[in-house]
Design a protein around this motif. Structure first.
Motif, mmCIF file in Angstrom:
data_model
loop_
_atom_site.group_PDB
_atom_site.id
_atom_site.type_symbol
_atom_site.label_atom_id
_atom_site.label_comp_id
_atom_site.label_asym_id
_atom_site.label_seq_id
_atom_site.Cartn_x
_atom_site.Cartn_y
_atom_site.Cartn_z
ATOM 1 N N VAL A 63 -12.605 -1.871 12.639
ATOM 2 C CA VAL A 63 -12.245 -1.203 11.399
ATOM 3 C C VAL A 63 -13.034 0.104 11.306
ATOM 4 N N ALA A 64 -12.334 1.189 11.020
ATOM 5 C CA ALA A 64 -12.976 2.482 10.782
ATOM 6 C C ALA A 64 -12.792 2.819 9.306
ATOM 7 N N GLN A 124 -12.652 -4.140 -0.085
ATOM 8 C CA GLN A 124 -11.478 -3.890 0.753
ATOM 9 C C GLN A 124 -11.818 -4.079 2.227
ATOM 10 N N VAL A 125 -12.944 -3.549 2.652
ATOM 11 C CA VAL A 125 -13.366 -3.699 4.047
ATOM 12 C C VAL A 125 -13.585 -5.168 4.370
ATOM 13 N N ALA A 126 -14.286 -5.882 3.501
ATOM 14 C CA ALA A 126 -14.542 -7.302 3.740
ATOM 15 C C ALA A 126 -13.245 -8.085 3.846
ATOM 16 N N ALA A 127 -12.293 -7.768 2.977
ATOM 17 C CA ALA A 127 -11.016 -8.499 3.000
ATOM 18 C C ALA A 127 -10.266 -8.283 4.305
ATOM 19 N N VAL A 128 -10.229 -7.049 4.794
ATOM 20 C CA VAL A 128 -9.483 -6.808 6.034
ATOM 21 C C VAL A 128 -10.222 -7.349 7.250
ATOM 22 N N VAL A 129 -11.535 -7.339 7.214
ATOM 23 C CA VAL A 129 -12.300 -7.887 8.334
ATOM 24 C C VAL A 129 -12.072 -9.387 8.416
ATOM 25 N N VAL A 130 -12.084 -10.058 7.292
ATOM 26 C CA VAL A 130 -11.859 -11.496 7.275
ATOM 27 C C VAL A 130 -10.423 -11.826 7.710
ATOM 28 N N ALA A 131 -9.470 -11.011 7.295
ATOM 29 C CA ALA A 131 -8.056 -11.278 7.578
ATOM 30 C C ALA A 131 -7.645 -10.946 9.014
ATOM 31 N N ARG A 132 -8.371 -10.055 9.648
ATOM 32 C CA ARG A 132 -7.984 -9.644 11.011
ATOM 33 C C ARG A 132 -8.347 -10.720 12.013
ATOM 34 N N PRO A 133 -7.444 -10.929 12.976
ATOM 35 C CA PRO A 133 -7.742 -11.943 14.013
ATOM 36 C C PRO A 133 -8.849 -11.480 14.950
ATOM 37 N N TRP A 136 -7.475 0.207 16.174
ATOM 38 C CA TRP A 136 -8.355 0.187 15.013
ATOM 39 C C TRP A 136 -7.532 0.094 13.726
ATOM 40 N N LEU A 137 -8.093 -0.555 12.731
ATOM 41 C CA LEU A 137 -7.548 -0.522 11.381
ATOM 42 C C LEU A 137 -8.322 0.568 10.655
ATOM 43 N N VAL A 138 -7.628 1.528 10.083
ATOM 44 C CA VAL A 138 -8.284 2.655 9.420
ATOM 45 C C VAL A 138 -8.154 2.502 7.916
ATOM 46 N N ILE A 139 -9.282 2.572 7.245
ATOM 47 C CA ILE A 139 -9.331 2.546 5.789
ATOM 48 C C ILE A 139 -9.854 3.898 5.348
ATOM 49 N N ARG A 140 -9.092 4.567 4.494
ATOM 50 C CA ARG A 140 -9.520 5.847 3.936
ATOM 51 C C ARG A 140 -9.682 5.644 2.433
ATOM 52 N N ALA A 141 -10.791 6.098 1.900
ATOM 53 C CA ALA A 141 -11.045 5.991 0.465
ATOM 54 C C ALA A 141 -11.518 7.349 -0.046
ATOM 55 N N TRP A 142 -11.262 7.592 -1.313
ATOM 56 C CA TRP A 142 -11.733 8.833 -1.934
ATOM 57 C C TRP A 142 -13.144 8.629 -2.460
ATOM 58 N N GLU A 143 -13.883 9.704 -2.538
ATOM 59 C CA GLU A 143 -15.285 9.657 -2.955
ATOM 60 C C GLU A 143 -15.478 9.027 -4.325
ATOM 61 N N GLN A 144 -14.471 9.132 -5.210
ATOM 62 C CA GLN A 144 -14.631 8.584 -6.560
ATOM 63 C C GLN A 144 -14.392 7.075 -6.622
ATOM 64 N N THR A 145 -13.943 6.494 -5.515
ATOM 65 C CA THR A 145 -13.719 5.055 -5.489
ATOM 66 C C THR A 145 -15.069 4.338 -5.555
ATOM 67 N N PRO A 146 -15.225 3.397 -6.457
ATOM 68 C CA PRO A 146 -16.500 2.682 -6.540
ATOM 69 C C PRO A 146 -16.842 2.020 -5.195
ATOM 70 N N PRO A 147 -18.088 2.162 -4.759
ATOM 71 C CA PRO A 147 -18.489 1.599 -3.466
ATOM 72 C C PRO A 147 -18.205 0.104 -3.338
ATOM 73 N N GLU A 148 -18.358 -0.631 -4.434
ATOM 74 C CA GLU A 148 -18.111 -2.071 -4.363
ATOM 75 C C GLU A 148 -16.621 -2.357 -4.111
ATOM 76 N N ASP A 149 -15.741 -1.476 -4.582
ATOM 77 C CA ASP A 149 -14.305 -1.637 -4.314
ATOM 78 C C ASP A 149 -13.999 -1.397 -2.838
ATOM 79 N N ILE A 150 -14.629 -0.378 -2.282
ATOM 80 C CA ILE A 150 -14.435 -0.089 -0.859
ATOM 81 C C ILE A 150 -14.986 -1.238 -0.023
ATOM 82 N N ALA A 151 -16.173 -1.710 -0.372
ATOM 83 C CA ALA A 151 -16.779 -2.818 0.367
ATOM 84 C C ALA A 151 -15.899 -4.062 0.304
#
Length: 77
Positions: free
Chosen positions: A2-3, A68-77, A51-66
């Protein structure tokens, strides 16, 4: 794999918060267009390499980005 990219509003032309430069537009408009194109190219290159690419804007709360990253990492085989 994941990037994660955190894009700044001005440099990456956020559709909600970025405003077109009013000074030296002959320089900034092409520069910002190149930034957007580079982002798209980098995303495509990474995706084609698996790679799975996640792009977020700077105003996105860090906990929301985290979350999202955790969810895709867990879901990916």
């Amino acid at each position: 794999m994941v990037a994660v990219f955190i894009d700044r509003c001005f440099w990456h032309s956020c559709p909600e918060h970025s405003a077109a430069p009013t000074t030296n537009a002959d320089y900034w408009d092409p520069k910002l267009a190149r930034n957007r194109q580079r982002d798209a190219d980098n995303t495509a290159t990474l995706q084609s390499a698996g790679w799975l690419v996640i792009r977020a804007w700077e105003q996105t709360p860090p906990e929301d980005i985290a979350a999202q990253v955790a969810a895709v990492v867990v879901a990916r085989p």
